[in-house]
Design a protein around this motif. Structure first.
Motif, PDB file in Angstrom:
ATOM      1  N   ARG A  87       0.963  -1.299   0.028  1.00 16.07           N
ATOM      2  CA  ARG A  87       0.022   0.077   0.112  1.00 16.07           C
ATOM      3  C   ARG A  87       0.819   1.256  -0.125  1.00 16.07           C
ATOM      4  NH1 ARG A  87      -1.539   4.159   2.550  1.00 16.07           N
ATOM      5  NH2 ARG A  87      -0.588   3.440   4.651  1.00 16.07           N
ATOM      6  N   ASP A  93      -4.680   4.013  -0.997  1.00 11.83           N
ATOM      7  CA  ASP A  93      -5.711   3.955   0.298  1.00 11.83           C
ATOM      8  C   ASP A  93      -5.942   2.412   0.706  1.00 11.83           C
ATOM      9  OD1 ASP A  93      -5.976   6.569   0.281  1.00 11.83           O
ATOM     10  OD2 ASP A  93      -7.574   6.350  -1.184  1.00 11.83           O
ATOM     11  N   LYS A  94      -6.032   1.378  -0.060  1.00 14.62           N
ATOM     12  CA  LYS A  94      -6.335   0.195   0.463  1.00 14.62           C
ATOM     13  C   LYS A  94      -5.780  -1.043  -0.560  1.00 14.62           C
ATOM     14  CE  LYS A  94     -10.472  -2.869   1.486  1.00 14.62           C
ATOM     15  NZ  LYS A  94     -11.966  -2.614   1.393  1.00 14.62           N
ATOM     16  N   THR A  96      -5.942  -5.138  -1.239  1.00 12.32           N
ATOM     17  CA  THR A  96      -6.650  -6.352  -0.895  1.00 12.32           C
ATOM     18  C   THR A  96      -6.037  -7.252  -1.911  1.00 12.32           C
ATOM     19  OG1 THR A  96      -8.661  -5.906  -2.119  1.00 12.32           O
ATOM     20  CG2 THR A  96      -8.625  -5.408   0.117  1.00 12.32           C
TER      21      THR A  96
END
Length: 171
Positions: A87, A93-94, A96
């Motif tokens: 990140r 920001d995110k 996954t």
């Protein structure tokens, strides 16, 4: 260390799209170095056991979503990716793990067989510096049953990767 004859018409265990990508990159000689195994090499541990190499010599090709944009992370088989470091590296920001359908859409390959390059779409590539600790690493050749060897510096270069430190550190 048992290998089997390749099932495709080219005589290679590589996925046809990946074999084509190798040739397009001027790496046609690597097609003949692809090793196909009767049992799946979809995990790093399975691949290392089949090849007879150290787990850290396996190059995992992992797709993540950074603010919903796919990014490829190349990581040694014995290590985990630190999502916080990814990140920060990307300024996202995110971050996954990408969903199965996103992996297939982005790369054109199924999880467990994603090669480090030769994908359907171009993505940003981060390569963990720990891969450089070996003279040769092994990566998926487009199927969960096939792998190929390559010097890590060459692999990172052909993947157009940026060397970073995104490996999870153990306490």
């Amino acid at each position: 260390m048992t290998t089997t004859a390749a099932p495709d018409a080219e005589g290679s265990g590589a996925h046809p799209r990946f074999a084509e990508a190798l040739r397009a990159l001027g790496l046609g000689d690597l097609v003949g170095q692809v090793r196909r195994f009767p049992d799946a090499t979809r995990t790093a541990a399975e691949a290392a056991a089949a090849i007879g190499c150290e787990l850290s010599q396996i190059c995992k090709s992992l797709i993540f979503a950074a603010d919903s944009v796919p990014v490829l992370v190349l990581m040694g088989g014995a290590s985990l990716v630190d999502l916080e470091l990814v990140r920060k590296e990307l300024g996202a920001d995110k971050v996954t793990r990408a969903k199965v359908d996103v992996v297939r859409e982005t790369t054109g390959y199924a999880i467990g067989g994603v090669p480090p390059f030769g994908h359907k779409t171009r993505t940003r590539v981060l390569a963990d510096r720990s891969l450089l600790e070996h003279d040769v690493v092994w990566a998926a050749a487009g199927t969960p049953y096939a792998v190929f060897p390559m010097a890590p510096e060459d692999l990172v270069a052909h993947a157009d990767g940026t060397l970073v430190d995104v490996r999870e550190r153990t306490a």
